[in-house]
Design an enzyme around this catalytic site. Structure first.
Site, short mmCIF file in Angstrom:
data_model
loop_
_atom_site.label_atom_id
_atom_site.label_comp_id
_atom_site.label_asym_id
_atom_site.label_seq_id
_atom_site.Cartn_x
_atom_site.Cartn_y
_atom_site.Cartn_z
N ALA B 145 -2.25 -20.14 -11.31
CA ALA B 145 -2.98 -20.39 -10.36
C ALA B 145 -3.02 -19.40 -9.41
O ALA B 145 -2.10 -19.21 -8.50
CB ALA B 145 -3.00 -21.85 -9.88
N PHE B 171 4.67 -13.99 -7.11
CA PHE B 171 4.03 -13.01 -6.27
C PHE B 171 4.24 -13.37 -4.95
O PHE B 171 3.45 -13.32 -3.98
CB PHE B 171 2.56 -12.73 -6.34
CG PHE B 171 2.09 -12.50 -7.61
CD1 PHE B 171 2.97 -11.70 -8.57
CD2 PHE B 171 0.74 -12.89 -8.22
CE1 PHE B 171 2.67 -11.44 -10.02
CE2 PHE B 171 0.50 -12.40 -9.53
CZ PHE B 171 1.35 -11.75 -10.49
N TYR B 248 -7.10 -28.04 2.90
CA TYR B 248 -7.53 -27.83 4.02
C TYR B 248 -6.57 -26.75 4.76
O TYR B 248 -7.06 -25.83 5.43
CB TYR B 248 -8.04 -28.95 5.00
CG TYR B 248 -9.10 -29.71 4.50
CD1 TYR B 248 -10.45 -29.25 4.21
CD2 TYR B 248 -8.58 -30.94 3.72
CE1 TYR B 248 -11.29 -30.21 3.54
CE2 TYR B 248 -9.47 -31.86 3.20
CZ TYR B 248 -10.80 -31.44 3.28
OH TYR B 248 -11.62 -32.20 2.41
N GLU B 257 -5.25 -14.75 7.28
CA GLU B 257 -4.67 -13.96 6.11
C GLU B 257 -5.62 -12.73 6.05
O GLU B 257 -5.03 -11.66 5.96
CB GLU B 257 -4.37 -14.48 4.96
CG GLU B 257 -3.44 -13.71 3.90
CD GLU B 257 -2.90 -14.23 2.72
OE1 GLU B 257 -3.09 -15.32 2.46
OE2 GLU B 257 -2.40 -13.61 1.67
N GLN B 294 -16.47 23.23 3.83
CA GLN B 294 -17.25 22.39 4.05
C GLN B 294 -16.87 21.27 3.17
O GLN B 294 -16.96 19.99 3.34
CB GLN B 294 -18.50 22.84 3.57
CG GLN B 294 -19.86 21.79 3.96
CD GLN B 294 -21.05 22.49 3.51
OE1 GLN B 294 -21.46 22.96 2.46
NE2 GLN B 294 -22.02 22.44 4.52
N GLN B 369 -6.21 13.84 -2.10
CA GLN B 369 -6.72 14.96 -2.78
C GLN B 369 -6.68 16.15 -1.81
O GLN B 369 -6.30 17.28 -2.39
CB GLN B 369 -8.04 14.39 -3.12
CG GLN B 369 -9.10 15.62 -3.93
CD GLN B 369 -8.43 15.91 -5.24
OE1 GLN B 369 -7.85 14.85 -5.69
NE2 GLN B 369 -8.62 16.86 -5.96
N GLY B 373 -1.27 19.26 -4.25
CA GLY B 373 0.15 18.75 -4.98
C GLY B 373 0.97 18.25 -3.77
O GLY B 373 1.70 17.38 -4.36
N GLY B 396 -4.55 -11.67 -1.42
CA GLY B 396 -5.21 -12.61 -0.25
C GLY B 396 -6.54 -13.06 -0.48
O GLY B 396 -7.55 -13.40 0.08
#
Lengths: 263, 412
Positions: B145, B171, B248, B257, B294, B369, B373, B396
């Protein structure tokens, strides 16, 4: 003991500084902050109080500046000052270091502190001299670049950071001490202190309130005049030796240094 | 001073609902994070844990009790101060793990204790939590759940004055070292929303077990655990809020949260943009800074746009959420769950959560990006940002659930 901390509102460090060519003064528009060096002075005052060696009855933040300088006082109070004094008057605008020192000394005369603390420099003008000027007007001893303060009844033992090393100096109170940023790590003001800052007493004083002779302050009363402002001369470009043959390059560098009597 | 300030008019303009005081708090949090957290973030990420003493330090500085009353050791502020905290720890570079560990404590574990707790529960749990002496966690998710809260199976059976709890949670942020767990349990055998209650479980209760500390892609310095409960006897004074009324409580908490997550994403994007801009100005290729190409410039413009859109949505949601706070408190006290103040800001918070979490992942990817590297290497912290932020569209309430809420709110 009563401690007064001189504080200043300065342009925020992130703001690009520029001189206004019309007034020949620093353009102080834009975001502002409490001069970071002054936060070390406030912390030093708090540490003297918390050390318990002497009883500190009151820490008062004092500034001279336009209306907006109130925000710097709020910050000073959030960092621990009990109340603040704001000297503000159109007659004071454009005062140079000497005139500012005179005006601040007049406020201090009415406050009668045992100890005056301030940051050794402001983040904008960077004159390093205001403490000495104030002390001269008050006719009390002054120390600059102080990075350690030991307090005793009626006197201080201070360590000064000088170009050649460290001085340890004993000074009788009252005195004006400007501190370097190495003296301490200013505390983090709590939210409670931040929210409570506006509720602490703030006295607004005019030049007349503290008995300032207005012919001694402002642009007219200042003894210095800025005649011209020039950018620093550009550095001459350096000489680049491309390294094709290392022995030859080394010889070239050595010859270059010898020519300038550097080796 | 900070990126929430518009500088084009010279004098700073404050973005509502923030005031000068909030900006002062922001500067304080930033200074603390930069001095005491940011330098260690990579090391803690590597170690899979940040020191427990960080809670005590944050408590000492008042950060764990910004929105709680002074009588309980708090700072007497409100939800907007807590919003500053959520955004600024991320913006100043505390990273996802530390942000999650401290944030779960201040943002999801302690608010229900404050809102629904008795004065005695405030003393036992909230006061030490505000001081950083006790760590809190919120236990809702179970192996079966997650977003489907009504499917919770951890049972709490009433035997006289006590509840006996059996089940498991997973979790759970702060789960391994939490001193108390605000735990959702089924107290009526029939399924659905009506039979859920909250109990405060304490770590030293017999039968309360940390089964596993979980390994994760990101948020590595925060502790995330799997917990199991075998015949844990919980006294009646640990029941939080109304019996069978826990659903509730969950709903009331979710809003905040999600809003905190949106604000955290705004902070993280500010940090990414600032660092990547600096890199693009400094790093040279083909004889000029890469920011002058650019291809790079447009990408950074895109990150700036994502940040500004996220900020607008999150601050709007914050304003809508805090506006009826006084009425919300009254409604909760009266048990009037149908009062509009209970769900005020639901649409705005849901949209902000949905947009900002994906935007932050995309922004981190673009920034990685641009770093080339170096971005892929550990030492720059950019790859960590991408790993950390990937949790956003899942935790969340997933992006899918956010869309479901919004779809239903459209009457479909």
């Amino acid at each position: 003991m009563k401690i007064c901390c001189l504080v200043k509102e300065v342009p925020d460090a992130a703001v690009q500084k520029r001189i206004d060519p019309n007034t020949m003064r620093l353009d102080r528009s834009g975001e502002k902050n409490l001069n970071p060096f002054d936060t070390h002075a406030l912390e030093a005052a708090m540490q003297i109080r918390e050390s318990g060696v002497v009883q500190v009855d009151e820490i008062v933040a004092v500034t001279m500046g336009p209306e907006s300088a109130v925000r710097a006082l709020h910050k000073a109070v959030a960092l621990g000052a009990d109340r603040s004094v704001h000297l503000t008057d159109p007659a004071l605008e454009g005062s140079d270091v000497n005139a500012t020192g005179y005006a601040l000394a007049k406020v201090l005369e009415s406050e009668q502190p045992d100890l005056v603390l301030l940051g050794q420099q402001s983040d904008d003008g960077e004159c390093y001299t205001i403490g000495a000027v104030v002390a001269d007007h008050l006719q009390v001893p002054s120390l600059t670049q102080v990075i350690k303060i030991d307090v005793a009844e009626g006197k201080l033992t201070c360590e000064r950071q000088a170009e050649y090393g460290y001085d340890t100096v004993e000074v009788e109170l009252p005195a004006v001490i400007s501190v370097g940023d190495a003296i301490n790590e200013p505390r983090y003001p709590s939210l409670k202190a931040i929210m409570g800052a506006k509720k602490k007493p703030l006295d607004t004083k005019s030049a007349a309130d503290v008995g300032i002779d207005t012919s001694e302050v402002g642009i007219e009363g200042s003894k210095t005049r800025v005649l011209a402002i020039n950018p620093p001369p550009a550095k001459e470009p350096g000489e680049v030796f491309e390294d094709e043959d290392t022995d030859e390059t080394v010889n070239k560098i050595v010859a270059w240094l010898e020519e300038r009597k550097l080796v | 001073m900070t990126a929430t300030v518009i500088k084009d008019a010279g004098e700073r303009a404050l973005l509502p609902p923030f005031t000068d005081e909030h900006e002062e708090l922001r500067a304080t949090i930033r200074r603390w994070v930069e001095a005491e957290i940011a330098p260690h973030v990579d090391e803690w990420d590597e170690a899979g844990e940040f020191p427990r003493s960080l809670y005590e330090r944050a408590g000492e500085l008042g950060f764990l009790g910004l929105k709680y009353p002074e009588e309980l050791g708090g700072q007497g502020g409100d939800y907007v101060h807590d919003a500053v905290w959520a955004e600024e720890i991320a913006a100043a570079g505390a990273g996802g793990g530390v942000g999650a560990g401290l944030g779960a404590h201040t943002g999801i574990a302690t608010p229900p204790v404050f809102r629904f707790g008795t004065p005695e529960q405030h003393e036992r749990f909230l006061r030490p939590a505000i001081a950083g002496r006790k760590i809190g966690a919120l236990g809702i998710t179970e192996p079966g759940a997650g977003s489907d809260v009504a499917a919770i199976r951890t049972r709490a059976e009433r035997h006289g004055d006590v509840h006996v709890v059996n089940g498991s949670k997973t979790f759970i942020t702060n789960g391994a070292r939490a001193d108390f767990l605000v735990c959702a349990c089924r107290t009526k055998p029939e399924g659905g929303h009506g039979g859920i209650s909250f109990l405060i479980l304490e770590r030293d209760m017999p039968g309360y077990e940390v089964t596993r500390k979980l390994e994760k892609l990101g948020w590595r310095s925060s502790d995330t655990a799997e917990l199991s409960f075998t015949d844990v006897v919980v006294p009646a004074e640990n029941l939080l809020g109304p019996e069978h009324g826990g659903f509730y409580l969950i709903m009331a908490n979710f809003q905040w949260e999600r809003l905190l997550m949106a604000l955290g994403a705004v902070g993280a994007m500010r940090n990414l943009l600032e660092r990547t801009l600096a890199y693009a100005r400094e790093r040279e290729a083909f004889g000029r800074p890469i920011g002058r190409f650019q291809a790079i410039r447009h990408q950074l413009a895109e990150v700036g746009l994502k940040l500004e859109t996220s900020r607008a949505l999150a601050y709007h949601a914050l304003r809508e959420f805090v506006r009826p706070e006084a009425e919300r408190r009254k409604a909760i006290a009266a048990g009037d769950w149908a009062h509009p103040a209970i769900t005020a800001g639901l649409d705005e918070v849901t949209k902000a959560k949905l947009y900002t979490q994906r935007a932050a992942v995309d922004a981190a990817d673009i920034c990685l990006q641009i770093h080339g590297g170096y971005g892929y290497m550990r030492e720059y912290g950019i790859e960590r940002a991408l790993r950390d932020l990937r949790l956003g569209p899942i935790g969340g309430g997933t992006d899918e659930i956010m869309r479901e809420i919004l779809g239903k709110r459209l009457g479909l």
